[in-house]
Design a protein around this motif. Structure first.
Motif, mmCIF file in Angstrom:
data_model
loop_
_atom_site.group_PDB
_atom_site.id
_atom_site.type_symbol
_atom_site.label_atom_id
_atom_site.label_comp_id
_atom_site.label_asym_id
_atom_site.label_seq_id
_atom_site.Cartn_x
_atom_site.Cartn_y
_atom_site.Cartn_z
ATOM 1 N N SER A 6 33.846 52.923 16.974
ATOM 2 C CA SER A 6 33.155 53.611 18.067
ATOM 3 C C SER A 6 33.050 52.795 19.351
ATOM 4 O O SER A 6 32.612 53.331 20.372
ATOM 5 C CB SER A 6 31.756 54.031 17.613
ATOM 6 N N VAL A 7 33.425 51.516 19.329
ATOM 7 C CA VAL A 7 33.398 50.733 20.573
ATOM 8 C C VAL A 7 34.760 50.123 20.898
ATOM 9 O O VAL A 7 34.901 49.424 21.901
ATOM 10 C CB VAL A 7 32.330 49.607 20.517
ATOM 11 N N SER A 8 35.770 50.382 20.076
ATOM 12 C CA SER A 8 37.053 49.687 20.237
ATOM 13 C C SER A 8 37.766 50.042 21.531
ATOM 14 O O SER A 8 38.567 49.254 22.035
ATOM 15 C CB SER A 8 37.969 49.981 19.040
ATOM 16 N N ALA A 9 37.500 51.233 22.084
ATOM 17 C CA ALA A 9 38.192 51.653 23.306
ATOM 18 C C ALA A 9 37.430 51.288 24.574
ATOM 19 O O ALA A 9 37.872 51.623 25.681
ATOM 20 C CB ALA A 9 38.432 53.166 23.263
ATOM 21 N N LEU A 10 36.299 50.601 24.419
ATOM 22 C CA LEU A 10 35.441 50.302 25.566
ATOM 23 C C LEU A 10 35.645 48.879 26.060
ATOM 24 O O LEU A 10 36.026 47.983 25.298
ATOM 25 C CB LEU A 10 33.973 50.493 25.178
ATOM 26 N N ASP A 11 35.375 48.656 27.350
ATOM 27 C CA ASP A 11 35.396 47.311 27.906
ATOM 28 C C ASP A 11 34.328 46.464 27.211
ATOM 29 O O ASP A 11 33.329 46.988 26.698
ATOM 30 C CB ASP A 11 35.116 47.338 29.409
ATOM 31 N N VAL A 12 34.528 45.140 27.241
ATOM 32 C CA VAL A 12 33.640 44.240 26.505
ATOM 33 C C VAL A 12 32.183 44.399 26.926
ATOM 34 O O VAL A 12 31.282 44.454 26.079
ATOM 35 C CB VAL A 12 34.096 42.777 26.688
ATOM 36 N N SER A 13 31.921 44.488 28.228
ATOM 37 C CA SER A 13 30.537 44.605 28.696
ATOM 38 C C SER A 13 29.912 45.913 28.241
ATOM 39 O O SER A 13 28.733 45.957 27.868
ATOM 40 C CB SER A 13 30.482 44.497 30.220
ATOM 41 N N ILE A 14 30.699 46.989 28.240
ATOM 42 C CA ILE A 14 30.194 48.277 27.783
ATOM 43 C C ILE A 14 30.022 48.270 26.269
ATOM 44 O O ILE A 14 29.076 48.852 25.726
ATOM 45 C CB ILE A 14 31.141 49.421 28.210
ATOM 46 N N GLN A 15 30.934 47.585 25.566
ATOM 47 C CA GLN A 15 30.790 47.431 24.114
ATOM 48 C C GLN A 15 29.426 46.853 23.774
ATOM 49 O O GLN A 15 28.730 47.355 22.888
ATOM 50 C CB GLN A 15 31.864 46.480 23.577
ATOM 51 N N ALA A 16 29.057 45.786 24.473
ATOM 52 C CA ALA A 16 27.788 45.106 24.188
ATOM 53 C C ALA A 16 26.610 46.057 24.381
ATOM 54 O O ALA A 16 25.656 46.056 23.586
ATOM 55 C CB ALA A 16 27.645 43.878 25.081
ATOM 56 N N GLN A 17 26.654 46.884 25.417
ATOM 57 C CA GLN A 17 25.577 47.835 25.661
ATOM 58 C C GLN A 17 25.463 48.849 24.529
ATOM 59 O O GLN A 17 24.362 49.168 24.068
ATOM 60 C CB GLN A 17 25.810 48.554 26.995
ATOM 61 N N VAL A 18 26.609 49.365 24.072
ATOM 62 C CA VAL A 18 26.593 50.361 23.006
ATOM 63 C C VAL A 18 26.157 49.729 21.684
ATOM 64 O O VAL A 18 25.394 50.329 20.910
ATOM 65 C CB VAL A 18 27.976 51.033 22.875
ATOM 66 N N LEU A 19 26.605 48.506 21.418
ATOM 67 C CA LEU A 19 26.184 47.816 20.197
ATOM 68 C C LEU A 19 24.674 47.597 20.190
ATOM 69 O O LEU A 19 24.005 47.801 19.170
ATOM 70 C CB LEU A 19 26.913 46.478 20.072
ATOM 71 N N ASN A 20 24.130 47.180 21.311
ATOM 72 C CA ASN A 20 22.679 46.973 21.388
ATOM 73 C C ASN A 20 21.926 48.290 21.248
ATOM 74 O O ASN A 20 20.830 48.327 20.664
ATOM 75 C CB ASN A 20 22.316 46.281 22.709
ATOM 76 N N LEU A 21 22.510 49.367 21.763
ATOM 77 C CA LEU A 21 21.903 50.682 21.577
ATOM 78 C C LEU A 21 21.851 51.044 20.094
ATOM 79 O O LEU A 21 20.831 51.536 19.596
ATOM 80 C CB LEU A 21 22.685 51.738 22.365
ATOM 81 N N LEU A 22 22.948 50.802 19.370
ATOM 82 C CA LEU A 22 22.974 51.094 17.941
ATOM 83 C C LEU A 22 21.924 50.270 17.183
ATOM 84 O O LEU A 22 21.263 50.781 16.272
ATOM 85 C CB LEU A 22 24.371 50.831 17.368
ATOM 86 N N LEU A 23 21.776 49.002 17.565
ATOM 87 C CA LEU A 23 20.755 48.170 16.928
ATOM 88 C C LEU A 23 19.355 48.712 17.196
ATOM 89 O O LEU A 23 18.503 48.748 16.296
ATOM 90 C CB LEU A 23 20.870 46.725 17.429
#
Length: 327
Positions: free
Chosen positions: A175-192
């Motif tokens: 679910s984050v593989s297609a996103l830029d690294v900075s956006i990945q971090a935001q989505v990962l923190n949202l999931l947490l």
């Protein structure tokens, strides 16, 4: 260990094709603890997506058990499985392809509510507004179409859509593989944050072990449809007990460019699932292969608390004392 929400036992999935039988999953067994995030990693073609979809019965297993909150869902009748699916949702890799471009965001998120007959029209609209705020968007976005949003925003919409029916379990498929690294971090923190707030249980599918190590409590490693290793994320990261996991770990980029790390370079490509190797399926690429590896398929070797390695040479190569692997 925390009580398991999902217990996966001897899960097998084979596809019949004109070229033969594809062995997508073979005899996979592990638990997913309630309220945890379990990472599922492996190269392309390892069976990760098949496993994630099999757990939701979007792909029908060939054999095995999937016990969800005590109920084996593998042979559950369609009407009972439909009710169960309210508790099990999925976030797809490509949010744009999973969102109907002809529907407004508000209608997309409310689809599950409508399908399960949850709430009145006004209540559903209010629920969607709350969900949009919860995932970091605005209630004003309800009237827009998916093309008006960035990739990261569309993934947030996908998350809101999965959350709408109040599930207990979510499969996040790359679910984050297609996103830029900075956006990945935001989505990962949202999931947490959502996991903590809602006590969600997740299976997070990824090929990037560094992302999995950051997000997950437990890691399961797949190779050619077989489980190689499963255990607490910290143990699998710091003391991997299978040669394949060690190779994946050694490929993680180091933040310090001066740091020296021993790389394990795997030779060749992953074999065809039409003709998997006998014995250990990893043996054709393993730097530690011996004759015995081509005989019986290895079972789990307990190497730590809730930590198993599927390698007959685990103790010989890495050793263990008091449940702790050491090099």
């Amino acid at each position: 260990m925390t009580e398991a929400l999902l217990q996966i036992r001897n899960l097998t999935k084979r596809f019949a094709t004109g070229a033969g039988t594809v062995h997508a999953l073979e005899d996979v067994s592990f638990d997913i603890p309630r309220g945890s995030i379990t990472g599922l990693v492996g190269e392309s073609g390892s069976g990760k997506t098949t496993l994630g979809r099999a757990l939701l019965r979007l792909v029908e297993p060939t054999s095995g058990q999937i016990r969800f909150d005590g109920t084996d869902i593998v042979d559950l009748p369609a009407d009972q499985m439909r009710d169960m699916r309210r508790r099990m949702q999925i976030i797809f890799q490509d949010p744009m392809s999973s969102l109907n471009p002809r529907l407004k965001v508000g209608d997309l998120i409310a689809e599950g509510l409508h399908a399960f007959g949850i709430g009145t029209r006004t209540e559903r609209r209010d629920r969607v507004a709350v969900l949009l705020e919860e995932v970091g968007l605005s209630a004003d976005h309800m009237s827009r179409y998916p093309h008006a949003f960035s990739g990261g925003q569309r993934q947030r919409i996908g998350i809101a859509r999965a959350l709408a029916v109040e599930p207990d379990f979510i499969v996040a498929d790359e679910s984050v593989s297609a996103l830029d690294v900075s956006i990945q971090a935001q989505v990962l923190n949202l999931l947490l944050d959502l996991r903590a707030k809602r006590n969600l249980t997740m299976l997070f599918i990824a090929h990037d072990l560094s992302v999995v190590n950051y997000l997950c409590d437990q890691v399961a490693v797949l190779y050619l449809g077989r489980l190689m290793e499963v255990g607490p994320a910290r143990q699998v990261d710091q003391a991997p007990a299978h040669p394949y996991t060690r190779a994946l770990n050694s490929a993680i980029p180091q933040p310090d460019p001066r740091a020296v790390r021993n790389r394990t370079l795997l030779q060749g490509d992953i074999p065809s699932p039409l003709a998997p190797p006998t014995g250990c399926v990893f043996r054709t690429r393993c730097p530690h292969v011996i004759t015995a590896c081509g005989q019986d398929r290895p079972g789990p070797r307990r190497v730590g608390d809730d930590h198993d390695s599927y390698c007959i040479r685990t103790e010989e190569l890495y050793g263990h004392q008091g449940g702790h692997i050491h090099s």
